[in-house]
Every structure is written in structure tokens, then in C-alpha cells.
Write an enzyme that holds these catalytic residues in place. Sequence first.
Site, PDB file in Angstrom:
ATOM      1  N   LEU A   1       0.818  -1.218   0.000  1.00  0.00           N
ATOM      2  CA  LEU A   1       0.000   0.000   0.000  1.00  0.00           C
ATOM      3  C   LEU A   1       0.845   1.259   0.000  1.00  0.00           C
ATOM      4  O   LEU A   1       0.522   2.233  -0.664  1.00  0.00           O
ATOM      5  CB  LEU A   1      -0.929   0.016   1.220  1.00  0.00           C
ATOM      6  CG  LEU A   1      -1.988  -1.085   1.300  1.00  0.00           C
ATOM      7  CD1 LEU A   1      -2.806  -0.928   2.571  1.00  0.00           C
ATOM      8  CD2 LEU A   1      -2.884  -1.042   0.085  1.00  0.00           C
ATOM      9  N   GLY A   2       1.906   1.280   0.788  1.00  0.00           N
ATOM     10  CA  GLY A   2       2.702   2.498   0.877  1.00  0.00           C
ATOM     11  C   GLY A   2       4.036   2.222   1.537  1.00  0.00           C
ATOM     12  O   GLY A   2       4.264   1.165   2.131  1.00  0.00           O
ATOM     13  N   GLU A   3       4.942   3.182   1.416  1.00  0.00           N
ATOM     14  CA  GLU A   3       6.286   3.021   1.960  1.00  0.00           C
ATOM     15  C   GLU A   3       6.832   4.367   2.389  1.00  0.00           C
ATOM     16  O   GLU A   3       6.607   5.381   1.718  1.00  0.00           O
ATOM     17  CB  GLU A   3       7.194   2.415   0.886  1.00  0.00           C
ATOM     18  CG  GLU A   3       8.642   2.301   1.293  1.00  0.00           C
ATOM     19  CD  GLU A   3       9.521   2.022   0.087  1.00  0.00           C
ATOM     20  OE1 GLU A   3      10.718   2.369   0.156  1.00  0.00           O
ATOM     21  OE2 GLU A   3       9.016   1.485  -0.915  1.00  0.00           O
ATOM     22  N   GLY A   4       7.512   4.394   3.524  1.00  0.00           N
ATOM     23  CA  GLY A   4       8.140   5.617   3.998  1.00  0.00           C
ATOM     24  C   GLY A   4       9.499   5.314   4.564  1.00  0.00           C
ATOM     25  O   GLY A   4      10.008   4.192   4.457  1.00  0.00           O
ATOM     26  N   GLY A   5      10.119   6.322   5.164  1.00  0.00           N
ATOM     27  CA  GLY A   5      11.450   6.124   5.703  1.00  0.00           C
ATOM     28  C   GLY A   5      11.472   5.177   6.880  1.00  0.00           C
ATOM     29  O   GLY A   5      12.456   4.474   7.100  1.00  0.00           O
ATOM     30  N   MET A   6      10.372   5.130   7.644  1.00  0.00           N
ATOM     31  CA  MET A   6      10.351   4.301   8.840  1.00  0.00           C
ATOM     32  C   MET A   6       9.686   2.954   8.606  1.00  0.00           C
ATOM     33  O   MET A   6      10.086   1.950   9.170  1.00  0.00           O
ATOM     34  CB  MET A   6       9.601   5.030   9.956  1.00  0.00           C
ATOM     35  CG  MET A   6       9.432   4.212  11.223  1.00  0.00           C
ATOM     36  SD  MET A   6       8.517   5.157  12.458  1.00  0.00           S
ATOM     37  CE  MET A   6       8.154   3.863  13.643  1.00  0.00           C
TER      38      MET A   6
ATOM     39  N   VAL B   1       3.825  -0.370   4.498  1.00  0.00           N
ATOM     40  CA  VAL B   1       2.469  -0.819   4.789  1.00  0.00           C
ATOM     41  C   VAL B   1       2.018  -1.769   3.685  1.00  0.00           C
ATOM     42  O   VAL B   1       2.072  -1.435   2.498  1.00  0.00           O
ATOM     43  CB  VAL B   1       1.494   0.370   4.899  1.00  0.00           C
ATOM     44  CG1 VAL B   1       0.093  -0.128   5.248  1.00  0.00           C
ATOM     45  CG2 VAL B   1       1.980   1.348   5.972  1.00  0.00           C
TER      46      VAL B   1
ATOM     47  N   LYS C   1       1.563  -2.853   8.963  1.00  0.00           N
ATOM     48  CA  LYS C   1       2.723  -1.964   8.902  1.00  0.00           C
ATOM     49  C   LYS C   1       3.938  -2.644   9.516  1.00  0.00           C
ATOM     50  O   LYS C   1       3.894  -3.102  10.659  1.00  0.00           O
ATOM     51  CB  LYS C   1       2.441  -0.646   9.633  1.00  0.00           C
ATOM     52  CG  LYS C   1       3.581   0.374   9.495  1.00  0.00           C
ATOM     53  CD  LYS C   1       3.169   1.748   9.983  1.00  0.00           C
ATOM     54  CE  LYS C   1       4.253   2.778   9.735  1.00  0.00           C
ATOM     55  NZ  LYS C   1       3.849   4.141  10.139  1.00  0.00           N
TER      56      LYS C   1
ATOM     57  N   ASP D   1       2.416  15.039  13.685  1.00  0.00           N
ATOM     58  CA  ASP D   1       2.649  15.092  12.242  1.00  0.00           C
ATOM     59  C   ASP D   1       1.318  15.079  11.490  1.00  0.00           C
ATOM     60  O   ASP D   1       1.155  14.357  10.501  1.00  0.00           O
ATOM     61  CB  ASP D   1       3.533  13.924  11.792  1.00  0.00           C
ATOM     62  CG  ASP D   1       4.141  14.155  10.405  1.00  0.00           C
ATOM     63  OD1 ASP D   1       4.244  15.336   9.996  1.00  0.00           O
ATOM     64  OD2 ASP D   1       4.507  13.175   9.732  1.00  0.00           O
TER      65      ASP D   1
END
Length: 451
Positions: free
Chosen positions: A62-67, A70, A85, A181
Site C-alpha cells: 500500500l505504501g512506503e516511507g522512511g520508517m 504498509v 505496517k 505530524d
Amino acid sequence: MGAVNEDNAEMDLAGVPVPVAMEDTKPISIDELSPRTGDLPYLGWIPIGALIQNSYRILGQLGEGGMGIVLHGVDERLEREVAIKFIHPKHVDTEELHELFVREARAMARARHPNLVEIYARGDYKGSPYFVMEYIKGTTLEEWVAGHDQRRVGLDDALSLLDQICRGVAALHAVGAVHRDLKPSNVMIGPGFRAVVTDMGLAINLGGWAAGRERVAGTPAYISPEIAAERHVPPQYAHASDIYAIGVMAYELLTGRHPFKAKTVVELLRAHIHETPPKPSEVAPELSDVFDEVLLRALAKDPNDRIESAHALRTALALARERSSESSAPLRIMIADDDHACLRWTGKFISGSFPNATLDLVTDGATALAHAIRDPPSVAILDLSMPGLNGTELTAALRANPRTCDVPIVVVTGVGGARDWRLLLRLGASGFLVKPTDPDALITTIRRLLC
């Protein structure tokens, strides 16, 4: 103020994180599942089809970030879709990010509210911690606004979303946590126009704040002056940074632009700290000036001068909306509920907010259908469990009749759940609220449906 790289003069400031914080998480757009399914560049050790803890089947990303990353999955035991996650593989051995990851899971688990993403479980897979949470089929607020193609969002749509965001954040604050945030990419809009606050990866417990363990974190477009200036504030004002972020989002939704114009991150941070934004009604002349004081108080530089809570902000916005209403057009609102006390209470509250409305109060579904066909209401508020016809049957009957097929329908219930809402959504219901009904949420929903 900490050093910030000014190399990129032209940038999308809304999505650039403060360098000392973790990277911004990319928006999780459920609608983008198809092209991204199977694209798991970092997760060769979690192939599509993998079964985690004998429960969760992996379907895609679904998604990806620095931390974190998902994933989309399905709980095969409970037969429901989930979002899972994981801490990013490159940070599996980073103790500080492990702590942040666990903190996010705990903040989500403590604060149970319809406008906060719900966490179901927590575990560990091949050394990587993860938590399982509610899967929200929808889009981010950021994407939803972008879809308006430079057109300003409708006033009552904007206020409905802000009301829900405030309620979710108030629930988070009530358990002693601060999000830190808040921004449009961290708000999902799901079925029934339900707004859900997500991604609490920077959340901190107020005990940690009091102990001085907070860190400069956030996204520059929505960061509060005290955090931008790295000023320590007492724990009783820690939540004020979230109020400021909601204030920025409110300004954007109601005026169509950010409170400050800046070309670099440093310029933007200085504006947050030192500049007074223009009055919203001057930026958007069609917006009533009754919103000016509310938004400018939410954006006050000193936390002590800011609107004191998320609940106070949603109340102030609702009052401003009532004052701004210039419509004297007659309305007819049907309320169908076999609980006489609820019927009277709902009628009394609605009549106070819509003094020009004619109320049609009925106690069973069959009578409600007959009245609606004879004289279609502007909006119908229906209880789910009623004699004659229940709320589901009545919704189907109203949608099937050409005289009532377009009447906005809000179903309220003290016993229904997600399955009922999915069925009602398919039948054409416009909204779904849980008893005891929050009066402000009900009025905000009605206003949105009438616009």
C-alpha cells in the site's frame, strides 16, 4: 533554529519533512493498489501470498516511507481485509526507530475512536516488528483536495472533514498522546465520507514530553512555531502543536491556499515563527469573516494564545458556520426513530441549528416511507432498528421510489456495525452515525448533505 538545507528553492513544501525527523511517509492510496501490487522492492522476505502468524495473507503493498512499509492483507480467520505496517528492513536494527514504531502501535491501541485508524494486533515476523490495523478503502485528504482541480473545496464538505479530524485528535489527546505530524496525507477519507487520522509514527506520550525526550519532528508546511523554533513548552501545551497543524489544514481547506507563501523550507519555518497570516476572508472573499478569528486563533504563535483543544476548535468552527448561514430557504427534515426520547432529543437539537426547518417526527419505518413519498424531505435521519420497516429496508424502499431516490439518508444506530454500514452504502445511504449520536457530528453531516 536548527540548520535546514536550502538547496531546493522550488519545492512542494507540504510534503518535505524536517531533516532531523524521519522521512515523510508516502500517502497510502487504496485506489492505487492495482499498479503497485507485487512491487515489493524491500520485501523479498515477505512474498505475496505469505501467511503471517497463521492469520494474515499478504496481498500487496500500500505504501512506503522512511520508517515503515504498509502492506495490504487479509485476515483469514476473521475474513476481513487489513493493513499491516512493518518497520522498514533497513531500520530493523535501529533501537530508536524500534521505540518509535512501538510507540505508534501503543498510541493507536489506546485511543479507540471512529476517526482514528484502529489497531488489531501486534507481532514480529523474522525479526521485524509489525502491527495489524484497519484497512480503509479510500483516498488521502491530500489526494481528495488535489482532485478538485484548483477549485476550492465546498464549505460544508471542508467543515465535515475538519470536525471529524478534530474528534479523532481529541480522542488521541484524551489518552495522553500527541500526534505531531498531522497533515492531509495522514488523513484518509473512506466510505461514507468518514475521515480517519492515520500514521502516528511521531506520536509521543506526554510523560516523554515532560521528561524532555521530545525531538524536533514534523512536516514544515504544518509544523507549529514552537517546534520550528525548537522551543520547549510545558507538557500542558504539548497538544497545541496538533491544534496548529489542524489550523493550517483548516486554512487551506477554507481558502484554497496555505497561510504562508515561501520558496524554501527555511523561509517557511521563519514564517511559521514570525509572520501573521492574512485574514482568511481576505484570501477568499466568498468566505464569511466569522471564520477569521477562529482560524487565526488556531494559528496563534504562542501556544498559550491558541485555541485550547481540538474539541474547542471543532465547536468554534461549528458556531462560525451557524453564524455564517444566510439561507432562509425552508427545509423539511424527517426523523424516524421508535425511541421516543431519542426522537425528541434529536428533533430539539436539529430545530435549534435549523430554525427554519419543518420537522417530520415518526416512530416506525412504514409511516416514514408513506410520509416521504407524499412529501419528500430535504434529508432523512433514520434509526436502524424500527418496527414496520427497519432502517435498511426503509433505505432500500426510499431509493427504489422515483420521488425519494435522491433524498439524502443518514442512518443512526446503537447496535449496527461495519457490516451494516457496507450494506447501507450499497443501498445508497449517505451517512452512518453511532448512538449516542454526537450532536455536532449530526449537524455537520446534515449541512454537508444539504449543500
